[in-house]
Motif scaffolding. Structure first.
Motif, PDB file in Angstrom:
ATOM      1  N   MET A   4       0.860  -1.172  -0.023  1.00 21.92           N
ATOM      2  CA  MET A   4       0.132   0.011   0.059  1.00 21.92           C
ATOM      3  C   MET A   4       0.875   1.224   0.101  1.00 21.92           C
ATOM      4  N   ARG A   5       0.549   2.072  -0.786  1.00 20.31           N
ATOM      5  CA  ARG A   5       1.143   3.386  -0.742  1.00 20.31           C
ATOM      6  C   ARG A   5       0.876   4.518   0.012  1.00 20.31           C
ATOM      7  N   ARG A   6       1.858   4.984   0.751  1.00 20.84           N
ATOM      8  CA  ARG A   6       1.414   5.908   1.850  1.00 20.84           C
ATOM      9  C   ARG A   6       0.735   7.084   1.335  1.00 20.84           C
ATOM     10  N   SER A   7       1.261   7.372   0.203  1.00 22.19           N
ATOM     11  CA  SER A   7       0.422   8.682  -0.154  1.00 22.19           C
ATOM     12  C   SER A   7      -1.038   8.525  -0.610  1.00 22.19           C
ATOM     13  N   THR A   8      -1.322   7.366  -1.181  1.00 25.15           N
ATOM     14  CA  THR A   8      -2.700   7.290  -1.665  1.00 25.15           C
ATOM     15  C   THR A   8      -3.686   6.389  -0.831  1.00 25.15           C
ATOM     16  N   GLY A   9      -2.959   5.620  -0.149  1.00 24.22           N
ATOM     17  CA  GLY A   9      -3.735   4.738   0.793  1.00 24.22           C
ATOM     18  C   GLY A   9      -4.240   3.525   0.104  1.00 24.22           C
ATOM     19  N   GLU A  10      -3.730   3.234  -0.969  1.00 25.59           N
ATOM     20  CA  GLU A  10      -4.318   2.121  -1.973  1.00 25.59           C
ATOM     21  C   GLU A  10      -2.939   1.710  -2.710  1.00 25.59           C
ATOM     22  N   THR A  11      -3.234   0.513  -3.195  1.00 25.84           N
ATOM     23  CA  THR A  11      -2.150   0.094  -3.955  1.00 25.84           C
ATOM     24  C   THR A  11      -2.273   0.204  -5.335  1.00 25.84           C
ATOM     25  N   PRO A  12      -1.314   0.106  -6.135  1.00 31.81           N
ATOM     26  CA  PRO A  12      -1.411   0.694  -7.463  1.00 31.81           C
ATOM     27  C   PRO A  12      -2.487  -0.424  -8.177  1.00 31.81           C
ATOM     28  N   PHE A  13      -2.237  -1.738  -8.053  1.00 30.55           N
ATOM     29  CA  PHE A  13      -3.362  -2.674  -8.527  1.00 30.55           C
ATOM     30  C   PHE A  13      -4.723  -2.426  -8.239  1.00 30.55           C
ATOM     31  N   SER A  14      -4.969  -1.922  -7.004  1.00 26.99           N
ATOM     32  CA  SER A  14      -6.413  -1.827  -6.509  1.00 26.99           C
ATOM     33  C   SER A  14      -6.982  -0.398  -7.272  1.00 26.99           C
ATOM     34  N   LEU A  15      -5.943   0.397  -7.595  1.00 22.26           N
ATOM     35  CA  LEU A  15      -6.493   1.622  -8.156  1.00 22.26           C
ATOM     36  C   LEU A  15      -6.774   1.509  -9.776  1.00 22.26           C
ATOM     37  N   ALA A  16      -5.939   0.632 -10.203  1.00 20.86           N
ATOM     38  CA  ALA A  16      -6.305   0.345 -11.757  1.00 20.86           C
ATOM     39  C   ALA A  16      -7.283  -0.722 -12.006  1.00 20.86           C
ATOM     40  N   TYR A  17      -7.574  -1.741 -10.975  1.00 18.68           N
ATOM     41  CA  TYR A  17      -8.448  -2.658 -11.316  1.00 18.68           C
ATOM     42  C   TYR A  17      -9.649  -2.787 -10.519  1.00 18.68           C
ATOM     43  N   GLY A  18      -9.849  -1.938  -9.456  1.00 17.91           N
ATOM     44  CA  GLY A  18     -10.744  -1.811  -8.530  1.00 17.91           C
ATOM     45  C   GLY A  18     -10.865  -2.972  -7.251  1.00 17.91           C
ATOM     46  N   THR A  19      -9.867  -3.781  -7.448  1.00 19.16           N
ATOM     47  CA  THR A  19      -9.934  -4.909  -6.335  1.00 19.16           C
ATOM     48  C   THR A  19      -8.306  -5.341  -5.828  1.00 19.16           C
ATOM     49  N   GLU A  20      -8.350  -6.063  -4.763  1.00 23.18           N
ATOM     50  CA  GLU A  20      -7.112  -6.166  -4.304  1.00 23.18           C
ATOM     51  C   GLU A  20      -6.547  -7.532  -5.211  1.00 23.18           C
ATOM     52  N   ALA A  21      -5.140  -7.414  -5.394  1.00 25.37           N
ATOM     53  CA  ALA A  21      -4.701  -8.595  -6.086  1.00 25.37           C
ATOM     54  C   ALA A  21      -4.476  -9.926  -4.937  1.00 25.37           C
ATOM     55  N   ILE A  22      -4.915 -11.226  -5.500  1.00 27.44           N
ATOM     56  CA  ILE A  22      -4.754 -12.302  -4.641  1.00 27.44           C
ATOM     57  C   ILE A  22      -3.989 -13.208  -5.040  1.00 27.44           C
ATOM     58  N   ILE A  23      -2.917 -13.715  -4.357  1.00 27.89           N
ATOM     59  CA  ILE A  23      -1.599 -14.442  -5.058  1.00 27.89           C
ATOM     60  C   ILE A  23      -2.499 -15.826  -5.168  1.00 27.89           C
ATOM     61  N   PRO A  24      -1.823 -16.581  -5.866  1.00 30.23           N
ATOM     62  CA  PRO A  24      -2.359 -18.040  -6.094  1.00 30.23           C
ATOM     63  C   PRO A  24      -2.304 -19.072  -5.089  1.00 30.23           C
ATOM     64  N   SER A  25      -1.325 -18.864  -4.029  1.00 33.44           N
ATOM     65  CA  SER A  25      -1.556 -19.729  -2.933  1.00 33.44           C
ATOM     66  C   SER A  25      -2.670 -19.335  -2.017  1.00 33.44           C
ATOM     67  N   HIS A  26      -3.291 -18.089  -1.982  1.00 30.72           N
ATOM     68  CA  HIS A  26      -4.260 -17.754  -1.445  1.00 30.72           C
ATOM     69  C   HIS A  26      -5.565 -18.432  -1.989  1.00 30.72           C
ATOM     70  N   ILE A  27      -5.545 -18.467  -3.315  1.00 27.52           N
ATOM     71  CA  ILE A  27      -6.840 -19.252  -4.067  1.00 27.52           C
ATOM     72  C   ILE A  27      -6.789 -20.641  -3.542  1.00 27.52           C
ATOM     73  N   THR A  28      -5.664 -21.401  -3.481  1.00 26.19           N
ATOM     74  CA  THR A  28      -5.687 -22.811  -3.361  1.00 26.19           C
ATOM     75  C   THR A  28      -5.850 -23.262  -2.208  1.00 26.19           C
ATOM     76  N   VAL A  29      -5.299 -22.245  -0.829  1.00 24.99           N
ATOM     77  CA  VAL A  29      -5.362 -22.422   0.591  1.00 24.99           C
ATOM     78  C   VAL A  29      -6.547 -21.433   0.865  1.00 24.99           C
ATOM     79  N   LEU A  30      -7.711 -21.922   0.909  1.00 21.49           N
ATOM     80  CA  LEU A  30      -8.826 -21.240   1.509  1.00 21.49           C
ATOM     81  C   LEU A  30      -8.696 -20.549   2.888  1.00 21.49           C
TER      82      LEU A  30
END
Length: 79
Positions: A1-27
């Protein structure tokens, strides 16, 4: 998360937080498994709310820049 925006660049571009594949397979508690229709509807909702998130980030950046300017202006020595 960027301090200046309070958001990650990915969430500003796509509207959601990125989920890494290990979080998808391990619920985890934070990830809810649903149908494709529910996922598509949620993504549409996130994209609808994205403009507001970007506007908040712009306001935070302006505020952050003003604080930085005042911080550095206090330390300026006039010659």
């Amino acid at each position: 998360m960027r301090r200046s925006t309070g958001e990650t660049p990915f969430s500003l571009a796509y509207g959601t937080e990125a989920i890494i594949p290990s979080h998808i397979t391990v619920l985890s508690i934070g990830i809810e498994v649903g149908s494709i229709e529910q996922n598509s509807e949620q993504m549409r909702l996130n994209l609808d709310l994205l403009e507001g998130k970007r506007e908040k980030a712009i306001v935070r950046v302006a505020s952050y820049q003003q604080r930085l300017k005042s911080y550095f202006d206090k330390r300026v020595k006039i010659r």
